[in-house]
Write an enzyme that holds these catalytic residues in place. Structure first.
Site, PDB file in Angstrom:
ATOM      1  N   HIS A 139       8.663 -22.633   6.499  1.00 53.44           N
ATOM      2  CA  HIS A 139      10.113 -22.462   6.387  1.00 53.44           C
ATOM      3  C   HIS A 139      10.893 -23.532   7.137  1.00 53.44           C
ATOM      4  CE1 HIS A 139       9.631 -20.294  10.264  1.00 53.44           C
ATOM      5  NE2 HIS A 139      10.863 -20.688  10.490  1.00 53.44           N
ATOM      6  N   GLU A 153      11.285 -21.468  22.164  1.00 52.34           N
ATOM      7  CA  GLU A 153      11.707 -20.110  21.839  1.00 52.34           C
ATOM      8  C   GLU A 153      12.009 -19.342  23.121  1.00 52.34           C
ATOM      9  OE1 GLU A 153       9.456 -18.503  18.084  1.00 52.34           O
ATOM     10  OE2 GLU A 153       7.966 -19.324  19.469  1.00 52.34           O
ATOM     11  N   HIS A 192       4.650 -26.207  11.948  1.00 51.65           N
ATOM     12  CA  HIS A 192       6.046 -26.614  12.139  1.00 51.65           C
ATOM     13  C   HIS A 192       6.168 -27.988  12.791  1.00 51.65           C
ATOM     14  CE1 HIS A 192       6.989 -22.720  10.805  1.00 51.65           C
ATOM     15  NE2 HIS A 192       7.077 -22.086  11.951  1.00 51.65           N
ATOM     16  N   ARG A 248       0.812  -1.221   0.000  1.00 52.93           N
ATOM     17  CA  ARG A 248       0.000   0.000   0.000  1.00 52.93           C
ATOM     18  C   ARG A 248       0.844   1.269   0.000  1.00 52.93           C
ATOM     19  NH1 ARG A 248      -3.987  -0.653   4.952  1.00 52.93           N
ATOM     20  NH2 ARG A 248      -2.037  -1.427   5.870  1.00 52.93           N
ATOM     21  N   LYS A 256       6.955 -20.204  24.274  1.00 54.98           N
ATOM     22  CA  LYS A 256       7.722 -18.966  24.280  1.00 54.98           C
ATOM     23  C   LYS A 256       8.297 -18.722  25.673  1.00 54.98           C
ATOM     24  CE  LYS A 256       5.461 -16.578  20.473  1.00 54.98           C
ATOM     25  NZ  LYS A 256       6.710 -16.579  19.660  1.00 54.98           N
ATOM     26  N   LYS A 261      16.616 -21.351  23.035  1.00 49.25           N
ATOM     27  CA  LYS A 261      16.039 -21.460  21.708  1.00 49.25           C
ATOM     28  C   LYS A 261      16.581 -22.739  21.090  1.00 49.25           C
ATOM     29  CE  LYS A 261      15.646 -19.265  17.185  1.00 49.25           C
ATOM     30  NZ  LYS A 261      15.980 -18.103  16.326  1.00 49.25           N
ATOM     31  N   LYS A 269      14.973 -26.105   6.308  1.00 42.07           N
ATOM     32  CA  LYS A 269      16.157 -26.251   7.154  1.00 42.07           C
ATOM     33  C   LYS A 269      16.913 -27.532   6.803  1.00 42.07           C
ATOM     34  CE  LYS A 269      14.292 -23.560  11.002  1.00 42.07           C
ATOM     35  NZ  LYS A 269      15.306 -22.495  10.955  1.00 42.07           N
ATOM     36  N   ASP A 293       0.011 -21.230  15.917  1.00 47.65           N
ATOM     37  CA  ASP A 293       1.228 -20.580  15.444  1.00 47.65           C
ATOM     38  C   ASP A 293       2.350 -21.566  15.160  1.00 47.65           C
ATOM     39  OD1 ASP A 293       2.787 -18.219  14.846  1.00 47.65           O
ATOM     40  OD2 ASP A 293       3.836 -18.550  16.736  1.00 47.65           O
TER      41      ASP A 293
END
EC number: 1.1.1.49
Length: 509
Positions: free
Chosen positions: A197, A235, A259, A62, A359, A364, A201, A254
């Site tokens: 994604h 995470e 995943h 935009r 989280k 991680k 990996k 999420d």
């Protein structure tokens, strides 16, 4: 450090495939994903000579940007989030193929404007009508964006036109089915690239090679020898600036449905007939169809949620989830999720798969751990050290690699044993850094290889598995009933119970 694809020792050993000239149009080009991941990955491929000189990237968003401003923003992203520009000549050549077109995702006129612009670029850049449309936008823009692309006739060629859709693909089974119907109304399945994604990996891709190219492991990959499997994606970050999205999503949507379920599929699937897109995805769908929650009648035995409260990370105090900006102070959105899955087939009958993600955890880390059964007779019971079961762990991040834990005799005249690890590391074994996940996935999309992308039925089956827990967690509930865990710790006590009641325990990573 060089990446795997630019290893100088591989030069001349085999011919790398190069995509046909094409125009990649990125919707949401002013967002973080484009600047941090997509364009840096494309530029890295340019540095590695994996792309045709005619490759053209068009940003669509935009904001009223010029071509030069878009180029400046992308250069900043490459310098900050990747390996840098390197040669100015190379950057100048790359920048000549960067363009920008402003418009709205739900405005038909914007798509006609884009279509005409792509036509002009096609003649100017000699891209031969090849198009890839990448939806790097909020999920609520997926349906209108796909419909408008179809209405403008930009997806009509089943060979030259492709569309890439970011996660999440739907927010439940019903919405995923609805989105699939929208997609199927304007294009064919072979044009659709649903991207996760994690599948880009190196360790994830290596899982199939590890299983099916080594005779030593696959014969043990079943209920006879495996006690259970743990899949962890932890995470350290909190919700950060994603409160608006995360409040409507939570950990299950999420992370788990996409995943973790993809890692589960590659771990549990049977060998495909061939290493091609349909053969691999067929096996993933088969194992999903055989998968269920451990106890559909008592969901507390199959799924546990949690939410981080205030705690300490890296020696610094951090707020709890409900204290984060933009979060409802009485929110029941889970930031932690753990599931226990069972697979009803000959290979895995009776073997539990424990999945967890959260989280604000201590580290991680992403890992698949296959714990084997204990030996049938402990003949070394007199040894002071208690023998531990063998564990094969595949580290996805950080420090990609594989580790096998086993018992060994300690040096000396006495018979004493100790648990040791045999490690394989990508960095030390190949002397190169693993390429970014988007690097591989973007290249595969340009080449027309769907192997690492999810199919419509695969997405729907993954949603089917988690839907009972999702429905229960979405129902209104008392905020006081939400299990809490302190930031900087691994999980709520209830998640410990989920696995401890089976006589097992979570791995401490």
């Amino acid at each position: 450090m060089v990446t795997l694809l630019e290893n100088p020792f591989r030069t001349g050993l085999r011919q790398e495939r190069t995509p046909e000239p094409l125009i990649l149009t990125i919707f949401g080009a002013s967002g973080d994903l484009t600047q941090r991941k997509l364009v840096p990955a494309i530029y890295q491929m340019k540095r590695e000579r994996r792309l045709p000189p005619e490759l053209t990237v068009v940003g669509f968003a935009r904001r009223d940007w010029s071509h030069d401003h878009f180029r400046e923003q992308m250069r900043k992203g490459i310098e900050e989030f990747s390996t840098g520009i390197g040669s100015e000549d190379l950057w100048n050549e790359f920048a000549q193929g960067l363009f920008y077109c402003s418009g709205n995702m739900d405005d038909p006129e914007s798509y006609l404007k884009l279509k005409n612009f792509l036509g002009e670029l096609d003649e100017k850049r000699n891209t031969r009508g090849n198009r890839v449309f990448y939806l790097a936008v909020s999920p609520n823009f997926f349906p209108p964006g796909i419909k408008q692309l179809g209405a403008a006739g930009m997806l009509s060629d089943p060979v030259k036109s492709r569309i890439v859709i970011e996660k999440p693909f739907g927010r439940d089974l019903s919405s995923a089915q609805s989105l699939n119907r929208v997609v199927q109304s304007v294009c064919k399945e072979n044009q659709v690239y649903r991207i996760d994604h994690y599948l880009g990996k190196e360790t994830v891709q290596n899982l199939m090679v590890f299983r099916f190219a080594n005779a030593i492991f696959e014969p043990l990959w079943n209920r006879q020898f495996v006690d259970h499997v743990q899949i962890t994606v932890a995470e350290t970050v909190g919700v950060e600036e994603r409160a608006g999205y995360y409040e409507s999503a939570g950990a299950l949507r999420d992370m788990v449905q996409n995943h973790l379920m993809q890692l589960f599929c590659l771990t549990a699937m049977d060998p495909p007939n061939a290493i091609d897109a349909d053969s691999i995805r067929n096996e993933k769908v088969k194992v999903l169809q055989a998968t269920r929650l451990a106890d559909i009648n008592n969901l507390e035995n199959a799924g546990i949620r949690g939410q981080y409260k205030a705690g300490w990370m890296g020696g610094k105090p951090v707020p709890g989830y409900r204290e984060e900006p933009g979060v409802d102070p009485s929110s029941t959105t889970p930031t932690f999720a753990a599931l226990k899955l069972m697979v009803d087939n000959w290979r895995w009958q009776g073997v539990p798969f424990y999945l967890r993600t959260g989280k604000r955890m201590p580290k991680k880390v992403s890992e698949i751990a296959i714990q084997f059964r204990q030996v049938p007779l402990l003949i070394f019971q007199s040894v002071a050290h208690q023998a531990n079961p063998n564990v094969l762990s595949l580290r996805i991040q950080p420090n990609e690699g594989i580790s096998l834990r086993f018992e060994a005799k300690m040096p000396g005249s006495e018979l004493r044993t100790r648990t040791v690890d045999m490690d394989f590391s990508y960095g030390s074994s190949f002397g190169v850094a693993a390429a970014d996940a988007y690097h591989r996935l973007l290249l595969d999309c340009m080449l027309g290889d769907q192997t690492l992308f999810t199919r419509a039925d695969e997405v729907e089956e993954a949603w089917r598995v988690v839907t009972p827990v999702l429905s229960a967690w979405d129902a209104p509930s008392d905020p006081l009933s939400m299990p809490l865990y302190e930031a900087g710790t691994w999980e709520p006590a209830e998640a410990e119970w989920l696995i401890n009641k089976d006589g097992r325990r979570w791995r401490r990573l």
